[in-house]
Design an enzyme around this catalytic site. Structure first.
Site, mmCIF file in Angstrom:
data_model
loop_
_atom_site.group_PDB
_atom_site.id
_atom_site.type_symbol
_atom_site.label_atom_id
_atom_site.label_comp_id
_atom_site.label_asym_id
_atom_site.label_seq_id
_atom_site.Cartn_x
_atom_site.Cartn_y
_atom_site.Cartn_z
ATOM 1 N N LEU A 41 35.613 46.781 45.576
ATOM 2 C CA LEU A 41 35.944 45.945 44.434
ATOM 3 C C LEU A 41 37.081 45.028 44.856
ATOM 4 C CD1 LEU A 41 35.972 48.416 41.382
ATOM 5 C CD2 LEU A 41 34.490 46.423 41.638
ATOM 6 N N ASP A 42 37.049 43.780 44.385
ATOM 7 C CA ASP A 42 38.135 42.851 44.678
ATOM 8 C C ASP A 42 39.458 43.401 44.143
ATOM 9 O OD1 ASP A 42 36.219 41.098 45.679
ATOM 10 O OD2 ASP A 42 35.949 40.128 43.732
ATOM 11 N N PRO A 43 40.588 43.025 44.754
ATOM 12 C CA PRO A 43 41.887 43.477 44.217
ATOM 13 C C PRO A 43 42.063 43.143 42.739
ATOM 14 C CG PRO A 43 42.181 42.546 46.398
ATOM 15 C CD PRO A 43 40.744 42.303 46.041
ATOM 16 N N ALA A 45 39.796 43.101 40.501
ATOM 17 C CA ALA A 45 38.844 43.842 39.680
ATOM 18 C C ALA A 45 39.328 45.246 39.351
ATOM 19 C CB ALA A 45 37.495 43.917 40.388
#
Length: 303
Positions: A41-43, A45
């Protein structure tokens, strides 16, 4: 310090932290010898990040390829180099007057099998290196389009230059790319301001646990209370076709021997269960009804 531990934790990843950072903090809280997550997951997110401990890491790759659900907020009128709010602004444009129906009709073009260009700031690898590493060095990156599957998109809200959507999609789909391309279709550009992963198959109604909750539970109730939060490996294989083996067949499988079935058709991969319902590992059945191990769990060899 670390200990052998098997199971799956449904982690609610906080914002501002990479998936690997979240994984390492949880691994240390549980003192697990081995751990892996099932897709970054993106930071920016938040949301579901299944963490696999011990033998469960053997199915992490399979969970990575499963369908997923997200809720996202997009800001219209501004594009960024990462396609989300963590990136540098690239272009500011006026937002046209958009009715809910205008946005809903535009979103219909992103449902089904679509061509998508992943963000240049992503964990996809090119030449053995993540794209984000190349992008941070300022290298010119050509990211080819690829087919992805979007099962459904629901428009939740349109207000004050922001939209909220719910997306159910297949593996490899980037919500950031959908929002970026939607913004271009609407003529004003867009980027993701908030992103939350709500489910990963087979965990479609997950009871997630945050890092602070885990810390508090460990401090107040001890390690045993943490262990009670773990799901068995079987939970991660809930959607897999199964084959139940008797004691003799299970013993042979654990010894690495092929097992001749009385009948059956070729199956690419099955979850082999012992007579008491415990998963022994992943197996394959060939056209002659011969069952062979693909990847077994440690206890399969223990009889």
């Amino acid at each position: 310090m670390f200990r052998p531990l098997d199971g799956i934790l449904l982690l609610d990843k906080p914002p501002g932290m990479s998936s690997n950072q979240a994984l390492q903090r949880v691994r240390h809280l549980f003192r697990a010898e081995k751990a892996g997550h099932t897709g970054s997951l993106d930071p920016l997110a938040t949301g579901l990040l299944p963490v696999c401990f011990g033998e469960a890491t053997k199915i992490a790759g399979h969970l990575l390829g499963n369908a997923k659900g997200y809720e996202a907020e997009a800001v219209l009128g501004l594009t960024t180099d990462t396609d989300d709010a963590d990136g540098k602004p690239l272009l500011q444009r006026p937002v046209p007057g958009l009715a809910r129906g205008d946005v809903a009709r535009a979103l219909e073009q992103f449902v089904g099998t679509i061509r998508q260009r992943p963000p240049i700031y992503s964990a996809l690898k090119q030449g053995g290196e993540p794209l984000y590493a190349k992008a941070r060095r300022g290298e010119q990156i050509e990211v080819p389009e690829r087919d992805v599957v979007v099962h459904a998109i629901e428009l939740l809200d349109v207000r004050d230059g922001r939209i909220r959507i719910r997306i159910d999609c297949g593996s490899g789909t980037y919500v950031r790319s959908i929002v970026r391309d939607l913004g271009e279709l609407l003529g004003c550009g867009a980027h993701v301001s908030k992103l939350r992963r709500t489910w990963v198959a087979p965990f479609t109604a997950p009871g997630m646990h945050g890092i602070e909750e885990l810390r508090q539970k460990a401090a107040e109730q001890g390690e045993a209370a943490l262990d009670e939060l773990l799901l068995p490996i079987e939970a991660g294989l809930a959607n897999w076709p199964t084959i139940r083996l008797d004691a003799e067949q299970a013993l042979a499988l654990g010894r690495g021997q092929a097992v001749q079935l009385a009948s059956g058709t070729a199956q690419s991969e099955l979850n082999a269960l012992s007579s008491d319902g415990r998963s022994l590992g992943l197996v394959k059945v060939d056209c002659d009804g011969v069952l062979r191990a693909r990847r077994l769990f440690r206890w399969a060899a223990q009889g």
